[in-house]
Write a protein that holds these residues in place. Sequence first.
Motif, mmCIF file in Angstrom:
data_model
loop_
_atom_site.group_PDB
_atom_site.id
_atom_site.type_symbol
_atom_site.label_atom_id
_atom_site.label_comp_id
_atom_site.label_asym_id
_atom_site.label_seq_id
_atom_site.Cartn_x
_atom_site.Cartn_y
_atom_site.Cartn_z
ATOM 1 N N ARG A 1 2.378 1.975 -3.423
ATOM 2 C CA ARG A 1 1.372 2.567 -4.306
ATOM 3 C C ARG A 1 1.141 4.044 -3.974
ATOM 4 N N THR B 1 0.825 -1.207 0.000
ATOM 5 C CA THR B 1 0.000 0.000 0.000
ATOM 6 C C THR B 1 0.860 1.257 0.000
ATOM 7 N N VAL C 1 -1.966 -3.735 -6.592
ATOM 8 C CA VAL C 1 -1.501 -2.339 -6.507
ATOM 9 C C VAL C 1 -0.832 -1.815 -7.779
#
Length: 283
Positions: free
Chosen positions: A201, A198, A224
């Motif tokens: 990204r 995460t 992602v």
Amino acid sequence: MIELAGIHKTDEILRLMTTPYVEINGLDFAYGDRQILSGIDMQLPKGKLTAIMGGSGCGKTTLLRLIGGQIKPDRGSLKVAGHEVSRFNERELYGMRRRMGMLFQFGALFTDLSVFDNIAFPLREHTRLPESAIRDLVLLKLEAVGLRGAAQLMPAELSGGMARRVALARSVALDPELILFDEPFTGLDPISLSIIATLIRRLTDALGATSVMVTHDVHESLAVVDYVYFMAGGRMVGSGTPAELRVSTDPYVYQFVHAQPDGPVHFHYPADNLDEQLLAGAA
């Protein structure tokens, strides 16, 4: 003339926006007689997160080393920001690297430096910023990865996931245009792995950077990334968006995405017939 100049300037801006930040064409590379990469073609657009996937030993990390200019291709073209990397002199090469960030496999933090000093290191090496500005930038980077409270800890005091987040903060300390991630998920538990994915990204989007992620973790990566290239045996065997790859019937792609033991990638290393080899040993 002013209008024409404005048109030409606009055309140049549009060209830069649509030209791949990293462009690879017909690239070959070998270590001596051992061929590693053959005929690699790849376009990595600016501001996007691209994954390079494939089994161990297929040449993924070697490709990152070529992009970073650590080694030179035997044949073909590799351009970063429109410039042929193999033609750079030493000064130009280091200038390019100052616009790059690198997350090494397992993080590669300096063990004798605190978390704060690990992230401050590239800022102190490559800028003339005062310590007050460096302090603020380090704290901002640590805040971005959720570890501002760990600034004074030493690497030995960090968990594996925390260490990888510190390494991620260090890789973006200089707000790079290009970020290379070498197996960023290796050795992480599922929660830490999801957090790192995460963050990669989010940081790619926040910086507008061109990010290249070498990985063999299919599930988290497809969630992602913007685009994926698949490699096998030093060649490009498939590519597409995550949605396209999930339904692909290409044998290589299908075997990798669905973790099939049987397919084009064989379990056994090439060898002579077992019965004949055993009989030969008994003779």
